[in-house]
Design a protein around this motif. Structure first.
Motif: not given
Length: 88
Positions: A3-22
């Motif tokens: 496991x690795x932790x890192x910070x994502x920009x808010x806009x990138x996090x939103x795109x990641x979540x959206x892509x994961x859902x899609x």
């Protein structure tokens, strides 16, 4: 698997979540695939750089075949006088 932790920009996090859902995939699956592709591209760039440096060293050392020699060789392909590739 680690496991690795890192910070994502808010806009990138939103795109990641959206892509994961899609795609109906987990965020981890998307991140792993994206990182794998990135690393493969970087490794390919490194191999290309090393091959280029080797080619430059060959040129500087005079280990070359002229374009004319290569063209003469290619012209024999598929003929009764087919010759071997020119040597350095």
């Amino acid at each position: 698997m680690s496991t690795t932790s890192f910070r994502l920009d808010d806009d990138l996090q939103e795109k990641l979540d959206s892509t994961a859902t899609r795609l109906q995939r987990s965020r981890g699956w998307i991140i792993n695939n994206a990182l794998r592709q990135y690393i493969e591209r970087e490794e390919q760039k490194q191999r290309m750089l090393e091959e280029t440096e080797e080619a430059i060293a060959d040129i500087k050392a005079g280990r070359i075949v002229s374009g004319e020699e290569v063209m003469q060789w290619l012209e024999t392909w598929g003929t009764s006088t087919d010759t071997k590739a020119p040597l350095v």
